[in-house]
Scaffold this active site. Structure first.
Site, PDB file in Angstrom:
ATOM      1  NE  ARG A   1    -110.460 -42.176 100.053  1.00  0.00           N
ATOM      2  CZ  ARG A   1    -111.569 -42.007 100.727  1.00  0.00           C
ATOM      3  NH1 ARG A   1    -111.825 -42.808 101.735  1.00  0.00           N
ATOM      4  NH2 ARG A   1    -112.411 -41.071 100.416  1.00  0.00           N
TER       5      ARG A   1
ATOM      6  CE  LYS B   1    -113.461 -43.012  97.049  1.00  0.00           C
ATOM      7  NZ  LYS B   1    -114.510 -42.148  96.506  1.00  0.00           N
TER       8      LYS B   1
ATOM      9  NE  ARG C   1    -109.047 -38.729  89.380  1.00  0.00           N
ATOM     10  CZ  ARG C   1    -109.768 -39.086  90.416  1.00  0.00           C
ATOM     11  NH1 ARG C   1    -110.364 -38.174  91.133  1.00  0.00           N
ATOM     12  NH2 ARG C   1    -109.866 -40.352  90.785  1.00  0.00           N
TER      13      ARG C   1
ATOM     14  CG  ASP D   1    -109.431 -33.186  93.205  1.00  0.00           C
ATOM     15  OD1 ASP D   1    -109.680 -31.970  93.291  1.00  0.00           O
ATOM     16  OD2 ASP D   1    -109.629 -33.979  94.140  1.00  0.00           O
TER      17      ASP D   1
HETATM   18  P1  AMP Z   1    -111.587 -36.871  97.830  1.00  0.00           P
HETATM   19  O1  AMP Z   1    -112.028 -35.817  98.781  1.00  0.00           O
HETATM   20  O2  AMP Z   1    -112.076 -38.257  98.184  1.00  0.00           O
HETATM   21  O3  AMP Z   1    -111.844 -36.528  96.414  1.00  0.00           O
HETATM   22  O4  AMP Z   1    -110.014 -36.967  98.016  1.00  0.00           O
HETATM   23  C1  AMP Z   1    -109.132 -35.917  97.757  1.00  0.00           C
HETATM   24  C2  AMP Z   1    -107.719 -36.431  97.759  1.00  0.00           C
HETATM   25  O5  AMP Z   1    -107.387 -36.952  99.048  1.00  0.00           O
HETATM   26  C3  AMP Z   1    -107.451 -37.552  96.775  1.00  0.00           C
HETATM   27  O6  AMP Z   1    -106.147 -37.377  96.290  1.00  0.00           O
HETATM   28  C4  AMP Z   1    -107.565 -38.777  97.618  1.00  0.00           C
HETATM   29  O7  AMP Z   1    -106.857 -39.862  97.093  1.00  0.00           O
HETATM   30  C5  AMP Z   1    -106.979 -38.316  98.933  1.00  0.00           C
HETATM   31  N1  AMP Z   1    -107.492 -39.064 100.089  1.00  0.00           N
HETATM   32  C6  AMP Z   1    -108.732 -39.015 100.599  1.00  0.00           C
HETATM   33  N2  AMP Z   1    -108.835 -39.834 101.662  1.00  0.00           N
HETATM   34  C7  AMP Z   1    -107.637 -40.423 101.831  1.00  0.00           C
HETATM   35  C8  AMP Z   1    -107.120 -41.369 102.754  1.00  0.00           C
HETATM   36  N3  AMP Z   1    -107.846 -41.888 103.738  1.00  0.00           N
HETATM   37  N4  AMP Z   1    -105.831 -41.750 102.594  1.00  0.00           N
HETATM   38  C9  AMP Z   1    -105.076 -41.243 101.618  1.00  0.00           C
HETATM   39  N5  AMP Z   1    -105.499 -40.336 100.720  1.00  0.00           N
HETATM   40  C10 AMP Z   1    -106.776 -39.931 100.811  1.00  0.00           C
HETATM   41 MG    MG Z   2    -111.572 -37.237  94.682  1.00  0.00          MG
END
Ligand code: AMP
Ligand code: MG
Length: 485
Positions: A92, A112, A182, A251
């Site tokens: 996203r 974002k 990362r 990540d």
């Molecule tokens: P995060 O927990 O924000 O670090 O996200 C972990 C993974 O999930 C990353 O690859 C993000 O891009 C993906 N991600 C988190 N929220 C969304 C969303 N609403 N739509 C698509 N991908 C998401």
């Molecule tokens: Mg993340």
């Protein structure tokens, strides 16, 4: 100037082999509206939006208008999430491009919540206003605290709801980072089973982060050492202010050494090493006191990806990697001890310093005392006149501490000055953050603006301090924070 807005776009990441990214434009939103613009950061980056009206600004920071020369893309990466390997990528987040700042630094300008990408898996590519404001508030607070962090340039609401457990107002955050490389980017590269791809990423990272290489250096090991040093410094800073990241998946660990991805993060109030806020961290993996160990674990994952470049012979490569990784713990212990010495105004080093520090921390824990305020109270005679500070145990400790300060080659005044610049008076306390976010969800941003203003000078006395220093009442206490993804 007016047509470029000061942007000096570079395209360096997309010079990497194309498995590392996918071109992807943001998906337009219906009625974007600017909620916050970070004017200081805008000028620091050499940008000037004074010729734009609010509609034009909203169009740019929502991704509705892609600026001339931008070729937006999403990055591929993988990651160990709570210890389990997964292929990920920007699901996203969309990088509009890289901007060359007046100081000669290249930074990513990323949206974002800008819509789906090929890495979105089952996600909608969107973000709710609450989590994006939390990232805005905490990342800017970290910057003011002097802790490396990605920055927040703007926040716009999209005019569209996002569906989570409930309907929530959608928003897009503009994030600025030294890079978004990362540990997970290297894990992704390693999965491609091509040493050329891995080497391309190593070379790119070294150049992008301006890491110095001397003739004959093993570049993979130099990179590893650089990451170790930066993470030791970063985690020491987190521990200094009681910051709990909450999702230290590989990540979410940036090789730049900047704090990255503010999900269920929070600052600890009462000192308790096993504090966990994240609703998804059932085992306490990312608890306050575990953060150094987890950073080390993550760097071990990075080292594993680098093995083919460390030495042709795998046993030699492993031995070398282990030798370099073993520096983490020693370095961290040293930095942590020095940081705690500074929190107590101690100059130089004495063998008894560790015990003095640990005794204070244990006493704080036993008495449920606030981590931030206790260190500030130590130099405030008024505050020391009541409560647990009058206990025999504390008075005995206080005497030992003053004896130790007497051994400094510096005056008491110097000690207090050191303490004042090491111990913040103000942190973004979770209950205040949540209260501001609750109001924002109803469309009222005043509390967010006030909080952001207060957090700009965390080491200075000010009128607004009492409100923001106050500990949560029982009814205000936050036990859990949510990613809100
Ligand atoms: P995060 O927990 O924000 O670090 O996200 C972990 C993974 O999930 C990353 O690859 C993000 O891009 C993906 N991600 C988190 N929220 C969304 C969303 N609403 N739509 C698509 N991908 C998401
Ligand atoms: Mg993340």
């Amino acid at each position: 100037m007016s047509n470029t807005l000061g942007f000096s776009w570079q395209n360096t990441y997309t010079s990497l082999p194309d498995v590392f990214y996918t071109y992807q434009a943001p998906t337009p939103v219906s009625t974007p509206d600017v909620v916050i613009l970070n004017n200081k950061l805008i000028s620091a980056l050499g940008l000037d939006f004074s010729c734009l009206d609010s509609k034009e600004l909203a169009a740019i920071f929502s991704g509705n208008q892609v600026l001339h020369k931008c070729q937006p893309f999403a990055q591929a990466y993988a990651g160990h999430q709570f210890g389990h390997f997964t292929m990920l990528g920007d699901g996203r987040a969309i990088t509009l491009g890289e901007h060359l700042t007046p100081c000669g630094q290249i930074v990513d300008i990323q949206l974002k919540g800008a819509g789906p990408t090929c890495y979105s898996r089952r996600g909608d590519g969107r973000a709710a206003v609450g989590p994006m404001l939390r990232e805005y508030i905490i990342s800017e607070a970290m910057f003011a605290l002097g802790i490396p962090s990605t920055r927040s340039l703007a926040l716009v609401t999209s005019g569209e709801d996002v569906v989570r457990e409930e309907y929530l107002p959608g928003a897009i955050l503009t994030r600025v980072a030294t890079s978004h490389i990362r540990v997970g980017t290297f894990e992704f590269a390693a999965m491609q089973q091509s040493s050329n791809l891995l080497e391309a990423l190593v070379d790119y990272t070294i150049k992008r982060h301006k890491i110095t290489l001397a003739e004959g250096d093993n570049k993979a090991l130099v990179l590893l050492d650089d990451v170790i040093t930066k993470q030791v410094d970063l985690i020491t800073d987190w521990m200094r202010v009681g910051f709990i990241h909450g999702v230290m998946n590989t990540d979410n660990m940036a090789l730049s050494g900047e704090t990255l991805d503010y999900g269920p993060c929070a600052f600890m109030d009462v000192y308790s090493p096993d504090t966990v806020f994240s609703s998804i961290d059932h085992s306490g993996r990312y608890a306050y006191a575990n953060q150094p160990m987890i950073a080390n674990w993550n760097i071990t994952k990075l080292a594993e990806t680098l093995l083919p470049l460390i030495a042709a012979d795998i046993d030699t490569a492993i031995a070398l990697a282990k030798e370099h990784l073993s520096k983490f713990t020693e370095l961290y212990e040293q930095k942590w001890l020095n940081m705690m010495r500074a929190k107590l105004g101690i100059f130089g080093s004495e063998a008894t310093d560790s015990q003095l520090i640990l005794d204070l921390l244990n006493w704080m824990q036993k008495n449920y005392l606030d981590y931030t305020n206790t260190f500030c109270d130590l130099i405030n005679q008024d505050r020391l006149s009541y409560g647990p500070y009058q206990s025999e145990e504390f008075l005995a400790w206080y005497k030992r501490w003053h004896e130790r300060l007497g051994q400094n080659n510096e005056s008491l005044d110097c000690s207090y000055k050191l303490m004042q610049k090491t111990n913040p008076l103000l942190i973004p306390r979770n209950h205040r953050v949540e209260q501001a976010l609750d109001k924002a969800n109803e469309g009222n941003y005043e509390a967010v603006y006030d909080l952001l203003t207060a957090l700009k000078s965390p080491y200075e006395e000010s009128k607004s301090l009492d409100y923001y220093r106050a500990l949560p009442k029982n009814s205000e206490r936050i036990y859990q924070t949510f990613c809100g993804t």
